[in-house]
Design an enzyme around this catalytic site. Structure first.
Site, mmCIF file in Angstrom:
data_model
loop_
_atom_site.group_PDB
_atom_site.id
_atom_site.type_symbol
_atom_site.label_atom_id
_atom_site.label_comp_id
_atom_site.label_asym_id
_atom_site.label_seq_id
_atom_site.Cartn_x
_atom_site.Cartn_y
_atom_site.Cartn_z
ATOM 1 N N GLY A 11 8.211 36.912 40.266
ATOM 2 C CA GLY A 11 8.592 36.170 41.151
ATOM 3 C C GLY A 11 7.382 36.404 42.386
ATOM 4 N N ARG A 64 28.541 25.550 32.618
ATOM 5 C CA ARG A 64 26.980 26.251 33.548
ATOM 6 C C ARG A 64 28.219 25.593 35.016
ATOM 7 N NH1 ARG A 64 22.297 25.814 32.273
ATOM 8 N NH2 ARG A 64 22.863 25.448 30.039
ATOM 9 N N LEU A 92 20.002 23.489 35.924
ATOM 10 C CA LEU A 92 20.829 22.990 37.011
ATOM 11 C C LEU A 92 21.492 21.552 36.289
ATOM 12 C CD1 LEU A 92 19.081 22.701 39.681
ATOM 13 C CD2 LEU A 92 20.364 24.976 39.000
ATOM 14 N N HIS A 108 6.038 24.349 37.734
ATOM 15 C CA HIS A 108 6.106 23.967 36.209
ATOM 16 C C HIS A 108 4.580 24.720 36.186
ATOM 17 C CE1 HIS A 108 6.931 22.887 32.121
ATOM 18 N NE2 HIS A 108 5.473 22.376 32.331
ATOM 19 N N ASP A 144 12.360 18.712 33.678
ATOM 20 C CA ASP A 144 10.469 18.671 34.209
ATOM 21 C C ASP A 144 9.759 17.185 34.379
ATOM 22 O OD1 ASP A 144 10.283 21.856 33.939
ATOM 23 O OD2 ASP A 144 9.671 21.136 32.079
HETATM 24 C C1 GAR Z 1 5.674 30.500 36.787
HETATM 25 O O1 GAR Z 1 4.209 30.130 35.808
HETATM 26 C C2 GAR Z 1 6.167 29.020 36.263
HETATM 27 O O2 GAR Z 1 5.232 27.800 36.315
HETATM 28 C C3 GAR Z 1 6.904 29.164 35.368
HETATM 29 O O3 GAR Z 1 8.160 30.175 35.715
HETATM 30 C C4 GAR Z 1 6.819 31.464 36.282
HETATM 31 C C5 GAR Z 1 8.189 32.199 37.093
HETATM 32 O O4 GAR Z 1 6.889 32.921 37.410
HETATM 33 N N1 GAR Z 1 7.988 28.112 35.252
HETATM 34 C C6 GAR Z 1 8.607 27.606 34.058
HETATM 35 O O5 GAR Z 1 7.837 27.730 33.155
HETATM 36 C C7 GAR Z 1 8.993 26.708 34.360
HETATM 37 N N2 GAR Z 1 9.458 25.748 33.074
HETATM 38 P P1 GAR Z 1 7.130 33.884 38.846
HETATM 39 O O6 GAR Z 1 8.692 34.688 38.532
HETATM 40 O O7 GAR Z 1 6.082 35.046 38.795
HETATM 41 O O8 GAR Z 1 7.113 32.981 39.815
#
Ligand code: GAR
Length: 199
Positions: A11, A64, A92, A108, A144
């Protein structure tokens, strides 16, 4: 505008959004943080900021769409105008995407359309690209794939590991995600086909 943030993990992006709301940079309220993982540190961050949380266990929803319907029920109650995916590691359903079409954003950790999927940083490093970086985009029916709102370039250094590179990508994510949300909330984001224009 009320926004909801969906998270599965640490997060750090949620934290950046919380700070940006607190300072008034994003003129909106985080009405709800939703997680599919009861152990997500994102939930602690939300609670520390006094934000309501909702945890749904995917195991309780074999289909889902049933999980998504439960999320949507809660988003509707809060009159959410923007759904922000911040490390939400769950696809989703088309039902969800239709309900909130052009009102769901994702971040992403690679420059789309390159390196889609869950290993965006590792794949870019292994491929040997010299420039990578995060992408904020609208979510559509393909993985994506939706129209790109903002991107930021991060140089790959010769001695980078996945960890060091991810660290610098995160720094950029924490700038462009709040920025994209701010622009959307202010009504300055216009989608024209695949192109997103900022007014
Ligand atoms: C982020 O780096 C985001 O880009 C990636 O998950 C991480 C979450 O970090 N998302 C993906 O890879 C989606 N395909 P966070 O929980 O510290 O915000």
């Amino acid at each position: 505008m009320n926004i909801a943030v969906l998270c599965s993990g640490n997060g750090t992006n949620l934290q950046a959004i919380i700070e940006a709301v607190k300072t008034g940079f994003i003129p909106a309220k985080i009405a709800l943080v939703v997680s599919d993982n009861g152990g997500a540190y994102a939930l602690t961050r939300a609670k520390n900021a006094g934000i309501e949380t909702l945890v749904l266990n995917p195991k309780d929803y074999p289909v889902r769409e049933a999980f998504d319907k439960e999320v949507i029920k809660n988003l509707s109650k809060k009159e959410v105008g923007l759904v922000v995916l911040a490390g939400f590691m769950r696809l989703l359903s088309p039902y969800f995407i239709n309900e909130y079409r052009n009102r769901i954003m994702n971040i992403h950790p690679a420059l789309l359309p390159s390196f889609k999927g869950t290993r965006g940083v590792k794949d870019a490093l292994e491929y040997g690209v010299k420039i990578t970086g995060p992408t904020v985009h609208f979510v559509d029916d393909k993985l994506d794939h939706g129209p790109i709102i903002l991107q930021s370039a991060v140089e790959v250094k010769d001695d980078d590991t996945e960890e060091t590179l991810l660290g610098r990508i995160h720094q950029e994510e924490h700038k462009i995600y709040p920025q994209a949300i701010k622009l959307f909330v202010e009504g300055r984001v216009k989608i024209e086909g695949r192109r997103v224009k900022i007014t």
